[in-house]
Design a protein around this motif. Structure first.
Motif, PDB file in Angstrom:
ATOM      1  N   LEU A  91       0.938  -1.202   0.146  1.00  0.00           N
ATOM      2  CA  LEU A  91      -0.239  -0.069  -0.115  1.00  0.00           C
ATOM      3  C   LEU A  91       0.925   1.357   0.043  1.00  0.00           C
ATOM      4  O   LEU A  91       2.123   1.219   0.453  1.00  0.00           O
ATOM      5  CB  LEU A  91      -0.852   0.019   1.327  1.00  0.00           C
ATOM      6  CG  LEU A  91      -2.027  -1.074   1.353  1.00  0.00           C
ATOM      7  CD1 LEU A  91      -2.621  -0.685   2.669  1.00  0.00           C
ATOM      8  CD2 LEU A  91      -2.852  -1.158   0.151  1.00  0.00           C
ATOM      9  N   ARG A  94      -0.215   7.022   1.791  1.00  0.00           N
ATOM     10  CA  ARG A  94      -1.749   7.382   2.185  1.00  0.00           C
ATOM     11  C   ARG A  94      -2.638   6.244   2.254  1.00  0.00           C
ATOM     12  O   ARG A  94      -3.461   6.444   3.287  1.00  0.00           O
ATOM     13  CB  ARG A  94      -2.477   8.111   0.638  1.00  0.00           C
ATOM     14  CG  ARG A  94      -2.053   9.630   0.358  1.00  0.00           C
ATOM     15  CD  ARG A  94      -2.712  10.236  -0.629  1.00  0.00           C
ATOM     16  NE  ARG A  94      -4.109  10.705   0.170  1.00  0.00           N
ATOM     17  CZ  ARG A  94      -3.871  11.948   0.914  1.00  0.00           C
ATOM     18  NH1 ARG A  94      -2.867  12.729   0.455  1.00  0.00           N
ATOM     19  NH2 ARG A  94      -5.067  12.572   1.615  1.00  0.00           N
ATOM     20  N   GLN A  95      -2.401   4.812   1.618  1.00  0.00           N
ATOM     21  CA  GLN A  95      -3.411   3.943   1.748  1.00  0.00           C
ATOM     22  C   GLN A  95      -2.943   3.395   3.313  1.00  0.00           C
ATOM     23  O   GLN A  95      -4.125   2.853   3.831  1.00  0.00           O
ATOM     24  CB  GLN A  95      -3.182   3.077   0.716  1.00  0.00           C
ATOM     25  CG  GLN A  95      -3.835   3.461  -0.492  1.00  0.00           C
ATOM     26  CD  GLN A  95      -3.236   2.551  -1.847  1.00  0.00           C
ATOM     27  OE1 GLN A  95      -2.161   1.919  -1.699  1.00  0.00           O
ATOM     28  NE2 GLN A  95      -3.934   2.671  -2.937  1.00  0.00           N
ATOM     29  N   ASN A  96      -1.635   3.419   3.583  1.00  0.00           N
ATOM     30  CA  ASN A  96      -1.266   2.756   4.809  1.00  0.00           C
ATOM     31  C   ASN A  96      -1.810   3.745   6.054  1.00  0.00           C
ATOM     32  O   ASN A  96      -2.658   3.094   6.650  1.00  0.00           O
ATOM     33  CB  ASN A  96       0.078   3.015   4.842  1.00  0.00           C
ATOM     34  CG  ASN A  96       0.822   1.489   4.858  1.00  0.00           C
ATOM     35  OD1 ASN A  96       0.793   0.640   5.318  1.00  0.00           O
ATOM     36  ND2 ASN A  96       1.680   1.219   3.585  1.00  0.00           N
ATOM     37  N   PHE A  99      -5.710   2.858   6.251  1.00  0.00           N
ATOM     38  CA  PHE A  99      -6.351   1.544   6.546  1.00  0.00           C
ATOM     39  C   PHE A  99      -7.216   1.883   7.799  1.00  0.00           C
ATOM     40  O   PHE A  99      -8.399   1.296   7.643  1.00  0.00           O
ATOM     41  CB  PHE A  99      -4.993   0.708   6.655  1.00  0.00           C
ATOM     42  CG  PHE A  99      -5.520  -0.767   6.800  1.00  0.00           C
ATOM     43  CD1 PHE A  99      -5.863  -1.377   5.790  1.00  0.00           C
ATOM     44  CD2 PHE A  99      -5.409  -1.250   7.993  1.00  0.00           C
ATOM     45  CE1 PHE A  99      -6.134  -2.809   5.815  1.00  0.00           C
ATOM     46  CE2 PHE A  99      -5.767  -2.583   8.310  1.00  0.00           C
ATOM     47  CZ  PHE A  99      -6.191  -3.373   7.209  1.00  0.00           C
ATOM     48  N   THR A 102     -10.395   3.674   7.521  1.00  0.00           N
ATOM     49  CA  THR A 102     -11.485   2.731   6.842  1.00  0.00           C
ATOM     50  C   THR A 102     -12.267   2.069   7.746  1.00  0.00           C
ATOM     51  O   THR A 102     -13.480   1.797   7.623  1.00  0.00           O
ATOM     52  CB  THR A 102     -10.800   2.261   5.652  1.00  0.00           C
ATOM     53  OG1 THR A 102     -10.082   3.136   4.817  1.00  0.00           O
ATOM     54  CG2 THR A 102     -12.047   1.453   4.678  1.00  0.00           C
ATOM     55  N   SER A 129       2.232   9.207  -2.339  1.00  0.00           N
ATOM     56  CA  SER A 129       1.947   8.093  -3.216  1.00  0.00           C
ATOM     57  C   SER A 129       3.050   7.010  -3.505  1.00  0.00           C
ATOM     58  O   SER A 129       3.008   6.331  -4.251  1.00  0.00           O
ATOM     59  CB  SER A 129       1.680   8.832  -4.642  1.00  0.00           C
ATOM     60  OG  SER A 129       2.576   9.659  -4.751  1.00  0.00           O
TER      61      SER A 129
END
Ligand SMILES: Nc1ncnc2c1ncn2[C@@H]1O[C@H](COP(=O)(O)OP(=O)(O)OP(=O)(O)O)[C@@H](O)[C@H]1O
Length: 263
Positions: A91, A94-96, A99, A102, A129
């Motif tokens: 990931l 940002r996705q980390n 997590f 969410t 990113s």
């Protein structure tokens, strides 16, 4: 979040079959909103204590309660920053960070706002990113901090969160952490090998000694904030704690030798 650690023991089985008493009947009460630092030589059970509070490990004896509720499985109320950051390599930054948000059910808009805020806090704007493999150790550590802090947990457990950072960045993030803690008034428990770090951050410093892991002393730190690392009081306290650590380690070594010699 208040924590009650009541006569907690934890033993591990080493590869050789020998038993290691990581914690031997530890008791500690942490008040809601307190900042506690835990120091002690390697192997005295600091990480084990955090894992028991986080619900990652279970005690063999005694009880850990958070706000009067016995600790079970890990929960998003209790944030954890591990020594090895534990970022998801597949990931982006940002996705980390997103997590946990969410899982907590934050809306897309709220997620974006919080991620932007904590990327800025941690000086990571522009790195959103990138993947963990593209970051330096210090950057990965800051992503782990951002990921835990943005969840605004009632309790944050940190296992040497600044270990991989250079001195200046380390000091800047210590200041930032105190600022966030003063704003949000969550309960923070931080393990460190760095006595100066503990003195800069803590309301109370818990000093542990090894073999078996025990609490040797608990020192309230009354220094006014923001603390000056160069003040005479600060330097005096640092020396005092270093001495307590040295004496504790020497005594544990003697006890251990005596135990090995006895039939
Ligand atoms: N999963 C495990 N299996 C076997 N022994 C373990 C395990 N986890 C910890 N130990 C042992 O328990 C003792 C306490 O370990 P712990 O990691 O809690 O200490 P620590 O004070 O955090 O050490 P460090 O400062 O080196 O991180 C050590 O002797 C360690 O080798």
């Amino acid at each position: 979040m208040r924590i009650d650690i009541d006569r907690v023991s934890k033993t591990y089985q080493a590869g050789t079959g020998m038993k290691i008493t990581a914690l031997d009947s530890i008791s500690l009460r942490v008040d809601s909103g307190e900042f506690i630092c835990i120091v002690g030589p390697s192997g005295c059970g600091k990480s084990t204590l955090l894992k028991l509070i986080g619900g990652i490990e279970q005690p063999d004896a005694g009880a850990v309660r958070c706000d009067d509720v016995p600790v079970g499985a890990p929960s998003t109320d209790r944030g954890f920053i591990f020594q090895d950051y534990a970022l998801f390599p597949w990931l982006t930054v940002r996705q980390n960070i997103a997590f946990g948000l969410t899982i907590k059910g934050c809306s897309r808009q709220e997620r974006k706002l919080r991620i932007d805020e904590y990327l800025r806090f941690m000086g990571l704007t522009g790195a959103g990113s990138l993947y963990p493999g593209q970051l330096s150790g210090g950057m990965r550590q800051r992503v782990a901090l951002a990921r835990a802090l943005c969840l605004r947990p009632k309790l944050l457990l940190m296992d040497e969160p600044f270990a991989a950072l250079d001195v200046l960045l380390r000091q800047r993030l210590q200041e930032e952490l105190v600022r966030i803690w003063q704003t949000e008034r969550m309960t923070y428990l931080l393990v460190t090998h760095d006595v100066e770090e503990a003195l800069f951050l803590a309301d109370r410093i818990v000093i542990m000694s090894p073999h078996p892991g025990r609490i040797r002393s608990i020192l309230p730190i009354k220094l006014a904030r923001p603390r000056r690392r160069t003040s005479a009081e600060f330097i005096h306290l640092r020396q005092h704690i270093m001495q307590l650590l040295e004496v504790g380690t020497a005594e544990a070594r003697e006890e251990r030798t005596a135990a090995l010699v006895l039939p």
